[in-house]
Design a protein around this motif. Structure first.
Motif, short mmCIF file in Angstrom:
data_model
loop_
_atom_site.label_atom_id
_atom_site.label_comp_id
_atom_site.label_asym_id
_atom_site.label_seq_id
_atom_site.Cartn_x
_atom_site.Cartn_y
_atom_site.Cartn_z
N LYS A 35 0.79 -3.66 7.35
CA LYS A 35 1.69 -3.16 6.33
C LYS A 35 1.13 -1.88 5.72
CE LYS A 35 3.41 -7.75 5.01
NZ LYS A 35 3.56 -8.72 3.88
N ILE B 23 2.37 1.78 3.20
CA ILE B 23 3.37 2.47 2.36
C ILE B 23 3.18 3.97 2.56
CG2 ILE B 23 4.18 2.92 0.02
CD1 ILE B 23 3.09 0.12 -0.71
N CYS C 113 4.53 7.75 1.41
CA CYS C 113 5.27 8.42 0.33
C CYS C 113 5.46 9.89 0.63
CB CYS C 113 4.52 8.28 -0.99
SG CYS C 113 4.22 6.57 -1.49
N LEU D 227 3.21 2.91 -8.34
CA LEU D 227 2.59 2.30 -7.15
C LEU D 227 1.13 1.94 -7.42
CD1 LEU D 227 4.13 4.59 -4.39
CD2 LEU D 227 4.48 2.12 -4.59
N ILE E 120 -1.64 2.87 0.64
CA ILE E 120 -0.66 3.90 0.34
C ILE E 120 -1.12 5.24 0.90
CG2 ILE E 120 0.53 5.14 -1.51
CD1 ILE E 120 -0.06 2.62 -3.28
N VAL F 199 9.73 6.85 -0.67
CA VAL F 199 8.76 5.77 -0.48
C VAL F 199 9.24 4.89 0.67
CG1 VAL F 199 7.62 3.76 -1.49
CG2 VAL F 199 8.11 5.76 -2.92
N LYS F 200 8.43 4.79 1.73
CA LYS F 200 8.78 3.96 2.88
C LYS F 200 7.82 2.77 3.00
CE LYS F 200 11.01 7.18 6.09
NZ LYS F 200 11.00 7.74 7.46
N TYR F 201 8.40 1.62 3.31
CA TYR F 201 7.60 0.42 3.59
C TYR F 201 7.58 0.21 5.10
CZ TYR F 201 6.44 -4.58 3.88
OH TYR F 201 5.88 -5.79 4.21
N PHE G 269 10.75 -3.84 -4.96
CA PHE G 269 9.72 -3.57 -3.95
C PHE G 269 8.65 -4.66 -3.94
CE2 PHE G 269 6.17 -0.85 -2.23
CZ PHE G 269 6.72 -0.74 -0.96
N ILE H 95 7.72 -6.60 -0.25
CA ILE H 95 6.44 -6.59 0.46
C ILE H 95 5.83 -7.99 0.59
CG2 ILE H 95 5.93 -4.21 -0.15
CD1 ILE H 95 4.04 -5.24 -2.30
#
Length: 361
Positions: A244, A246, A248, A264, A277, A323-325, A348, A352
């Motif tokens: 996972k 994140i 940005c 964040l 991140i 912002v992408k997950y 969000f 997650i």
């Protein structure tokens, strides 16, 4: 009112309209504003990346030139007024077609990002301006002795000034920041071995336990995870397609981006399993990056890319902050802009935490 006084009022009004329009397309900085205009207004019309930089500067230069020429007596009725009406008519036809196809949504770009205006508002503005020009044409006397070279010099000078003010430059895909232990990017590869001694490497405020350059999982991986795919972001951050993450999209001087980064960071501090991140900055006012991270309360690994590649990566019709997950390179959530798709921290947090079986539904 005397015709001469009325004609000057009309000329000053039309001149101000064109000059303000041209200046607005250079706000807040010429290269940034023109590049944004190209990506958001010209690319959707089919302009190529090679031709758009020339067309945008010539167009804005012509707007400046018409704003000045309308105040000159030289060929006012023969050239300047007809040329101005023609330009406004072309804009109006284009805006009418855009409204018919896509609806009355978004910023038409007439006044850049300084004064957002919908297509219908721009059409009304253009029709009023055309009406004023026709009125001006009727009350003006015939052109007297005119200097064509003066008119030509004004036009050429304004266009050249635009190329000097915002030179076309080669697009640098990635602008590397100085590498230091705090912002270096480490490729993290999963391991199935759980029993060995460790060392700890600190990236910003995050501590990652490694052995032989490999991350030691804090918990066993389950089968409930998406198949790994290539996201295309490995060119910026090696290892981003694993687990996972994140990603940005921020502009260093953007207040909304700073607020999102701070949110964040607050979320990350409260959740030890919060995904790492990474930040892609637009290469606009890079000197503000230290202030950006000071406000956010931490420093995330980042890369800078030029204005046009940044808008292209962000996506058509989208704005900052983005912002992408990502999970194994798969995109499961994308927030962008400050309106209906803006970043939602409460939502969000839940996303997650969801297992893959729920996300893929």
């Amino acid at each position: 009112m005397k015709k001469e006084n009325l004609s000057w009022i009309l000329r000053l009004t039309i001149s101000a309209l064109f000059i303000v329009s041209a200046v607005a397309k250079l706000y807040p900085s010429p290269y940034f504003a023109i590049s944004t205009f190209e990506v958001k207004q010209l690319y959707p019309l089919g302009f190529s990346e090679g031709f758009a930089p020339y067309f945008s500067r010539i167009l804005i230069g012509i707007e400046f030139a018409l704003g000045i020429a309308i105040l000159l007596k030289d060929y006012l009725k023969k050239i300047t007024i007809p040329a101005t009406i023609l330009l406004l008519a072309v804009f109006t036809i284009h805006l009418s077609y855009t409204t018919f196809v896509s609806g009355n949504a978004g910023n038409c770009g007439c006044f850049g990002e300084l004064i957002p205006m919908t297509p219908v508002e721009a059409i009304i503005k253009n029709i009023i301006a055309i009406g004023l020009l026709i009125w001006l044409f009727k009350i003006l006397p015939a052109d007297g002795k005119s200097n064509f070279w003066l008119l030509k010099s004004v036009g050429l000078g304004c266009v050249l000034a635009l190329f000097m003010l915002a030179p076309i430059r080669p697009v640098a895909e990635i602008v590397e920041e100085p590498i230091s232990p705090k912002n270096s990017i480490i490729e993290i590869k999963p391991s199935t071995d759980y029993i060995y001694t460790t060392e700890e490497i600190k990236i910003g405020n995050d501590s990652i336990k490694l052995k032989d350059g490999k991350e030691i999982p804090t918990e066993k991986k389950t089968e409930d995870a998406p198949k790994k795919v290539k996201s295309g972001y490995e060119k910026y951050f090696p290892g981003i397609d694993t687990d996972k993450k994140i990603l940005c999209y921020f502009v260093p001087g953007c207040d909304h981006c700073m607020d999102t980064a701070k949110e964040l960071n607050e979320m990350r501090k409260k959740d030890k399993n919060f995904p790492p991140i990474y930040v892609i900055f637009m290469n606009e006012e890079p000197e503000k990056i230290p202030t950006f991270f000071e406000f956010a309360g931490t420093k995330f690994p980042y890369k800078m890319i030029d204005v046009i590649p940044f808008w292209t990566e962000l996506g058509s019709g989208k704005d900052t902050p983005g912002v992408k997950y990502l999970w194994n390179g798969n995109e499961f959530k994308y927030y962008y802009g400050i309106n209906e798709n803006k970043f939602n921290s409460n939502e969000f947090k839940k996303i997650i935490k969801k297992p893959y079986s729920e996300l893929k539904k």
